[in-house]
Design an enzyme around this catalytic site. Structure first.
Site, mmCIF file in Angstrom:
data_model
loop_
_atom_site.group_PDB
_atom_site.id
_atom_site.type_symbol
_atom_site.label_atom_id
_atom_site.label_comp_id
_atom_site.label_asym_id
_atom_site.label_seq_id
_atom_site.Cartn_x
_atom_site.Cartn_y
_atom_site.Cartn_z
ATOM 1 N N ARG A 76 0.863 -1.202 0.000
ATOM 2 C CA ARG A 76 0.000 0.000 0.000
ATOM 3 C C ARG A 76 0.895 1.247 0.000
ATOM 4 N NH1 ARG A 76 -4.327 -0.769 4.630
ATOM 5 N NH2 ARG A 76 -5.053 1.217 3.776
ATOM 6 N N SER A 118 -3.712 9.484 0.915
ATOM 7 C CA SER A 118 -4.259 9.008 2.194
ATOM 8 C C SER A 118 -4.182 10.132 3.219
ATOM 9 C CB SER A 118 -3.472 7.801 2.699
ATOM 10 O OG SER A 118 -3.947 7.445 3.982
ATOM 11 N N SER A 119 -5.295 10.378 3.892
ATOM 12 C CA SER A 119 -5.305 11.381 4.972
ATOM 13 C C SER A 119 -4.382 10.926 6.098
ATOM 14 C CB SER A 119 -6.724 11.563 5.502
ATOM 15 O OG SER A 119 -7.154 10.390 6.165
ATOM 16 N N GLN A 120 -4.100 9.621 6.143
ATOM 17 C CA GLN A 120 -3.250 9.097 7.226
ATOM 18 C C GLN A 120 -1.832 9.688 7.161
ATOM 19 O OE1 GLN A 120 -3.629 4.891 6.551
ATOM 20 N NE2 GLN A 120 -5.698 4.795 7.405
ATOM 21 N N SER A 146 -11.102 12.182 2.437
ATOM 22 C CA SER A 146 -11.141 11.636 3.813
ATOM 23 C C SER A 146 -10.848 12.739 4.837
ATOM 24 C CB SER A 146 -10.141 10.480 3.995
ATOM 25 O OG SER A 146 -10.584 9.305 3.391
ATOM 26 N N ASP A 261 -14.779 4.246 3.821
ATOM 27 C CA ASP A 261 -15.018 2.995 4.556
ATOM 28 C C ASP A 261 -16.478 2.558 4.537
ATOM 29 O OD1 ASP A 261 -12.364 3.320 5.048
ATOM 30 O OD2 ASP A 261 -12.515 3.432 7.232
#
Ligand SMILES: O=C(O)C1=C[C@@H](OP(=O)(O)O)[C@@H](O)[C@H](O)C1
Ligand SMILES: C=C(OP(=O)(O)O)C(=O)O
Length: 380
Positions: A76, A118-120, A146, A261
């Protein structure tokens, strides 16, 4: 109860020196003493958020750390978070290496991150950068997808006395900040998990009530309630609970940009709604625990649904009843849970190979399924 992803995060913090115990639903955390000396091994499991939060934190602590990954996680995306950490002082093994090793001390400055991978990445930097001596800025390229997750991170930081200043396409972060300790926080009910039962209520034959939910939550996935209403489900809310039962379901148009999600559970509803449901702006589902546009399509199609993937979404033409059959969870908790939800509109039984994938976020999923009248048996 905890889940594999929560346990992974707690395990990584422990590996960095925090003291954590969990008893009766309560975590007690004694912060990481600094400096963090010696080599540390952080097992992030299959958790994208754990990897993308803990890597910048380990870099900010100047730790010599090996992060071990499982499942699909090594493939990923980690770029451009990875390149930004390297250009700010850390030596990190190439992405895809497992374990991923980091050493060196992260420094402040300008970090540039696109908003649509990705907001992560952004949350992880927000956790880490306040710990540095110098000040930092996170510059965001393009629109943030996100985004509610970033707002949740900002709220969590504020609760612990750490300030991040939002600006135009930019977040400003002063250095030398300290996380307050000795706080008591209550973790909100998880709307992403609740969504599976709310969707089951929308397609099943009885009423389902989920309690322990905050309707003024920052969690984007609370949007499931409005979406179910748009589908035509009957919804009642109030006092921290939501009750859903079936109505005359009609296909709708859904923008999944802030709530990726929800898509597997909502696709199960779409499969049972009359007419066409289109999911848009959901390209990031391809880089989750599985390629979720592909695996949702395969799973629902195997059970008799009329569903097709597009480049960044899904088109689902509903049917009053599906057949049943055997599907794979594809190592993805949300696919396993969506398959269980859709079983309530299947004429025949549904067999989910690899259903234990639910342990990633919701180990009690199948026992809650039986409380709601679902039948299942484990086979080997
Ligand atoms: O911050 C988080 O914990 C999460 C952020 C979202 O990821 P992306 O920003 O990569 O979409 C979400 O899909 C994921 O399940 C959890
Ligand atoms: C949190 C999730 O996954 P990850 O952190 O691995 O992106 C999820 O899919 O719910």
């Amino acid at each position: 109860e905890t889940s594999a992803d929560i346990d992974a995060t707690a395990g990584c913090l422990t590996a960095l020196g925090a003291r954590i115990d969990f008893d009766g639903g309560v975590f007690r955390v004694v912060p990481i003493p600094r400096p963090v000396a010696g080599e540390r091994t952080l097992a992030v499991g299959e958790s994208g958020s754990t990897l993308r939060f803990m890597l910048p934190v380990a870099c900010a602590l100047g730790a010599d750390a090996s992060l071990t990954m499982a499942g699909r996680l090594p493939s990923r995306p980690l770029s451009p978070l990875y390149e930004e950490l390297i250009s700010h002082g850390c030596a990190i093994s190439a992405p895809g290496y497992n374990p991923l090793r980091t050493s060196g001390q992260l420094t402040g400055g300008k970090y540039t991150i696109p908003g649509n991978i990705s907001s992560q990445f952004i949350s992880g930097l927000m956790f880490a950068l306040p710990l540095l001596h110098g000040e930092s800025r996170i510059k965001i390229l393009g629109d943030i997808e996100s985004k509610p997750y970033i707002d949740m991170t900002l709220a969590a930081l504020k609760e612990f006395g750490v300030t991040v200043k939002p600006g135009r396409q930019m977040y400003g972060i002063a250095g030398n900040q300290q996380y307050a300790s000795g706080r008591t926080v209550t973790v909100e009910g998880d709307w992403s998990n609740a969504a599976f039962w709310l969707c089951a209520g929308a397609v099943g034959s009885g009423e389902i009530t989920v309690t322990g939910l905050s309707t003024d939550s920052l969690q984007g996935d609370k949007g499931v309630v409005d979406i179910l209403e748009r589908f035509g489900a009957r919804v009642r809310r109030g006092g921290g609970s939501v009750t859903v039962s079936r109505g005359a379901l009609k296909g709708i148009d859904i923008d999944a940009g802030d709530t990726p999600d929800l898509v597997p559970a909502l696709a199960a509803v779409a499969a049972a709604a009359e007419g066409t449901t289109v999911f848009r702006n959901a390209g990031r589902l391809r880089i989750k625990e599985s390629d979720r546009l592909k695996t949702v399509t395969e799973t629902l199609a195997a059970l008799g649904a009329d569903i097709a993937e597009t480049e960044d979404g899904l088109v689902v033409r509903g049917k009053p009843r599906l057949g049943g059959g055997t599907v794979s969870a594809h190592g993805d908790h949300r696919i396993a849970m969506a398959a269980a939800v859709v079983s309530s509109v299947c004429a025949g039984p549904v067999t989910i190979a690899g259903a234990e994938a639910v342990n990633k976020s919701y180990p009690g999923f199948f026992s809650d399924f039986t409380i709601l009248g679902g039948n299942y048996k484990e086979t080997t």
